[in-house]
Design a protein around this motif. Structure first.
Motif, PDB file in Angstrom:
ATOM      1  N   ALA A   1     -41.595   7.365  -2.727  1.00 45.98           N
ATOM      2  CA  ALA A   1     -41.314   6.696  -1.456  1.00 45.98           C
ATOM      3  C   ALA A   1     -41.360   7.687  -0.302  1.00 45.98           C
ATOM      4  N   GLY A   2     -40.734   8.842  -0.486  1.00 47.42           N
ATOM      5  CA  GLY A   2     -40.733   9.852   0.569  1.00 47.42           C
ATOM      6  C   GLY A   2     -42.122  10.376   0.868  1.00 47.42           C
ATOM      7  N   TYR A   3     -42.884  10.670  -0.176  1.00 53.46           N
ATOM      8  CA  TYR A   3     -44.232  11.216   0.008  1.00 53.46           C
ATOM      9  C   TYR A   3     -45.123  10.187   0.694  1.00 53.46           C
ATOM     10  N   ALA A   4     -45.074   8.924   0.249  1.00 54.16           N
ATOM     11  CA  ALA A   4     -45.908   7.887   0.852  1.00 54.16           C
ATOM     12  C   ALA A   4     -45.602   7.738   2.344  1.00 54.16           C
ATOM     13  N   ALA A   5     -44.313   7.688   2.683  1.00 56.75           N
ATOM     14  CA  ALA A   5     -43.921   7.525   4.085  1.00 56.75           C
ATOM     15  C   ALA A   5     -44.335   8.735   4.920  1.00 56.75           C
ATOM     16  N   CYS A   6     -44.106   9.918   4.401  1.00 62.37           N
ATOM     17  CA  CYS A   6     -44.437  11.135   5.131  1.00 62.37           C
ATOM     18  C   CYS A   6     -45.950  11.258   5.323  1.00 62.37           C
ATOM     19  N   PHE A   7     -46.715  10.970   4.272  1.00 58.13           N
ATOM     20  CA  PHE A   7     -48.169  11.063   4.373  1.00 58.13           C
ATOM     21  C   PHE A   7     -48.700  10.041   5.374  1.00 58.13           C
ATOM     22  N   GLY A   8     -48.112   8.854   5.380  1.00 50.58           N
ATOM     23  CA  GLY A   8     -48.511   7.843   6.352  1.00 50.58           C
ATOM     24  C   GLY A   8     -48.272   8.310   7.780  1.00 50.58           C
ATOM     25  N   SER A   9     -47.158   8.970   8.006  1.00 48.77           N
ATOM     26  CA  SER A   9     -46.874   9.518   9.341  1.00 48.77           C
ATOM     27  C   SER A   9     -47.865  10.617   9.708  1.00 48.77           C
ATOM     28  N   ALA A  10     -48.192  11.479   8.759  1.00 46.85           N
ATOM     29  CA  ALA A  10     -49.171  12.548   9.008  1.00 46.85           C
ATOM     30  C   ALA A  10     -50.539  11.948   9.321  1.00 46.85           C
ATOM     31  N   LEU A  11     -50.907  10.887   8.615  1.00 43.68           N
ATOM     32  CA  LEU A  11     -52.181  10.211   8.868  1.00 43.68           C
ATOM     33  C   LEU A  11     -52.191   9.622  10.281  1.00 43.68           C
ATOM     34  N   GLY A  12     -51.073   9.030  10.687  1.00 45.07           N
ATOM     35  CA  GLY A  12     -50.973   8.502  12.048  1.00 45.07           C
ATOM     36  C   GLY A  12     -51.118   9.592  13.093  1.00 45.07           C
ATOM     37  N   LEU A  13     -50.517  10.741  12.842  1.00 45.69           N
ATOM     38  CA  LEU A  13     -50.599  11.878  13.761  1.00 45.69           C
ATOM     39  C   LEU A  13     -52.042  12.343  13.944  1.00 45.69           C
ATOM     40  N   VAL A  14     -52.747  12.562  12.837  1.00 44.20           N
ATOM     41  CA  VAL A  14     -54.131  13.041  12.949  1.00 44.20           C
ATOM     42  C   VAL A  14     -55.044  11.939  13.480  1.00 44.20           C
ATOM     43  N   GLY A  15     -54.730  10.685  13.169  1.00 43.23           N
ATOM     44  CA  GLY A  15     -55.509   9.575  13.709  1.00 43.23           C
ATOM     45  C   GLY A  15     -55.389   9.497  15.225  1.00 43.23           C
ATOM     46  N   ARG A  16     -54.157   9.616  15.733  1.00 42.47           N
ATOM     47  CA  ARG A  16     -53.969   9.590  17.195  1.00 42.47           C
ATOM     48  C   ARG A  16     -54.702  10.750  17.858  1.00 42.47           C
TER      49      ARG A  16
END
Length: 137
Positions: free
Chosen positions: A51-66
């Motif tokens: 759960a932690g890894y999925a949420a954190c990776f999703g946030s990192a993906l959002g950061l690089v996407g922006r």
């Protein structure tokens, strides 16, 4: 590194106990999964890590996407965390399944996922220690 935020949690009685965060927002019964000989009537460390890894990776993906001006806000990340014997002890392996919006082409998506893997603190913590496979769906 100077920590911006520190999470604190205490577990008692190992995999057959309880995990509680210092602020009380997490308060979970722990149990061994059936596959490891337990009753499966609580959560386990692998589920919490997933759960932690999925949420954190999703946030990192959002950061690089922006940063790339690519909208990945509808992306979903599923982390599969496996545990198994390794030598005298146990080891983990992770598969991150990233479902990108249809509007993101395959090449762009692959680049963003690979960038997120360089930015994500969980990816940085596991790099060289745990096998992590990236799957784009």
């Amino acid at each position: 590194m100077d920590a911006i935020y520190t999470a604190v949690a205490t577990a008692t009685h190992g995999r057959e106990g309880r995990a509680v965060s210092s602020d009380g927002k997490v308060d979970l019964a722990l149990a061994m999964p059936v596959e490891l000989g337990g009753n499966g009537e609580g959560t386990n460390p692998e589920q919490l890590f997933a759960a932690g890894y999925a949420a954190c990776f999703g946030s990192a993906l959002g950061l690089v996407g922006r940063a790339a001006k690519v909208d990945v806000s509808d992306a979903a990340v599923t982390a599969e965390v496996g545990i198994g014997k390794q030598g005298e002890g146990f080891a983990l392996k992770v598969t991150l399944r990233v479902e990108l919006p249809d509007s993101v082409d395959a090449e762009t998506g692959r680049g963003l996922v690979e960038q997120a893997h360089q930015v994500c603190p969980y990816s940085n913590a596991t790099r060289g220690n745990i096998e992590v496979d990236l799957v784009i769906e």
